[in-house]
Design a protein around this motif. Structure first.
Motif, PDB file in Angstrom:
ATOM      1  N   SER A  21      14.451 -56.682 108.674  1.00 29.83           N
ATOM      2  CA  SER A  21      15.086 -57.561 109.656  1.00 29.83           C
ATOM      3  C   SER A  21      14.126 -58.673 110.038  1.00 29.83           C
ATOM      4  O   SER A  21      12.913 -58.449 110.127  1.00 29.83           O
ATOM      5  N   VAL A  22      14.660 -59.864 110.277  1.00 30.51           N
ATOM      6  CA  VAL A  22      13.834 -60.964 110.780  1.00 30.51           C
ATOM      7  C   VAL A  22      13.564 -60.719 112.260  1.00 30.51           C
ATOM      8  O   VAL A  22      14.213 -59.881 112.899  1.00 30.51           O
ATOM      9  N   ASP A  23      12.612 -61.448 112.810  1.00 31.81           N
ATOM     10  CA  ASP A  23      12.272 -61.372 114.233  1.00 31.81           C
ATOM     11  C   ASP A  23      11.984 -59.940 114.678  1.00 31.81           C
ATOM     12  O   ASP A  23      12.403 -59.496 115.740  1.00 31.81           O
ATOM     13  N   PHE A  50       8.782 -62.617 112.454  1.00 32.65           N
ATOM     14  CA  PHE A  50       9.270 -63.677 113.340  1.00 32.65           C
ATOM     15  C   PHE A  50       9.161 -65.024 112.626  1.00 32.65           C
ATOM     16  O   PHE A  50       8.140 -65.344 112.033  1.00 32.65           O
ATOM     17  N   GLY A  51      10.250 -65.782 112.655  1.00 31.27           N
ATOM     18  CA  GLY A  51      10.264 -67.103 112.026  1.00 31.27           C
ATOM     19  C   GLY A  51      10.642 -67.095 110.558  1.00 31.27           C
ATOM     20  O   GLY A  51      10.779 -68.161 109.952  1.00 31.27           O
ATOM     21  N   LYS A  69      19.543 -60.520 109.593  1.00 29.56           N
ATOM     22  CA  LYS A  69      19.474 -60.804 111.022  1.00 29.56           C
ATOM     23  C   LYS A  69      19.048 -59.519 111.727  1.00 29.56           C
ATOM     24  O   LYS A  69      19.436 -58.422 111.314  1.00 29.56           O
ATOM     25  N   ALA A  70      18.295 -59.669 112.819  1.00 30.91           N
ATOM     26  CA  ALA A  70      17.782 -58.494 113.539  1.00 30.91           C
ATOM     27  C   ALA A  70      18.896 -57.568 114.005  1.00 30.91           C
ATOM     28  O   ALA A  70      18.742 -56.351 114.006  1.00 30.91           O
ATOM     29  N   GLN A  71      20.041 -58.122 114.376  1.00 32.09           N
ATOM     30  CA  GLN A  71      21.143 -57.300 114.890  1.00 32.09           C
ATOM     31  C   GLN A  71      22.138 -56.875 113.804  1.00 32.09           C
ATOM     32  O   GLN A  71      23.130 -56.218 114.109  1.00 32.09           O
TER      33      GLN A  71
END
Length: 190
Positions: free
Chosen positions: A61-63, A109-110, A144-146
């Protein structure tokens, strides 16, 4: 000691084997990646067959912050760890006559979300005391993180094991075998 170097203790040589007439050190490296949190969560992977450069894809996941644990049997001294060309601050967590273990944190992150049908080749470089670097590629898709529906679908990864050989004086450690180990129990969902 710089912020991006690892604790430096004396290395213990591995067993020896002859490779091309040269005496080579041998050891096993175990790599574990967990989503950081109060109770670290597993990372998922899937078999991609031959659609991409590598047959397996890790789902990240990102972030998000990930804990990267690396162990050596017999013990080795890790001087530096780099993931995706980013130096990570790492610390030695344990050492005895049979093994050594290190931990670091890899932030995503980013990093942009991967497009459909795209995989990223993430280089992981471990610099060892006495010279020599272990360089491996991880094939990753960033979500995506979610987006738990996709990022937590597949097989839950316990660890990746690398059987390694190193001829003193050479620049690179040779990976002679790579094994993906899956978790046997139902993993905790984040």
């Amino acid at each position: 000691m710089s912020a991006n170097s690892c604790t430096n203790l004396n290395p213990v040589p591995g067993s020896f084997k002859l490779i091309g007439g040269n005496k080579a050190l041998q050891w096993k490296v175990t790599l574990s990646i967990r989503k950081e949190g109060t109770d670290p969560c597993v990372v998922y992977m899937k078999q991609d067959g031959h659609r991409f450069k590598l047959p397996r894809t890790l789902k990240l996941s990102v972030d998000t912050s990930y804990r990267v644990d690396i162990s050596f049997k017999p013990p080795q001294t890790m001087m530096n760890l780099q993931v995706q060309n980013q130096d990570l601050e790492c610390a030695e967590k344990s050492r005895d006559s049979t093994a050594s273990a290190y931990s670091a944190f890899y932030p995503t992150f980013g990093i942009p979300v991967s497009k459909n049908g795209v995989r990223h080749d993430i280089p992981l470089v471990i610099q060892l005391s006495g010279g020599g670097s272990l360089v491996v590629s991880l094939q990753v898709k960033f979500y995506k993180a979610q987006d738990e529906k996709h990022s937590e679908w597949g097989s839950s990864l316990h660890c990746i094991e690398y059987e390694c050989s190193y001829i003193p004086g050479a620049e690179r450690v040779i990976v002679t075998k790579e094994t993906y180990r899956l978790t046997n129990s139902k993993p905790r969902l984040c």
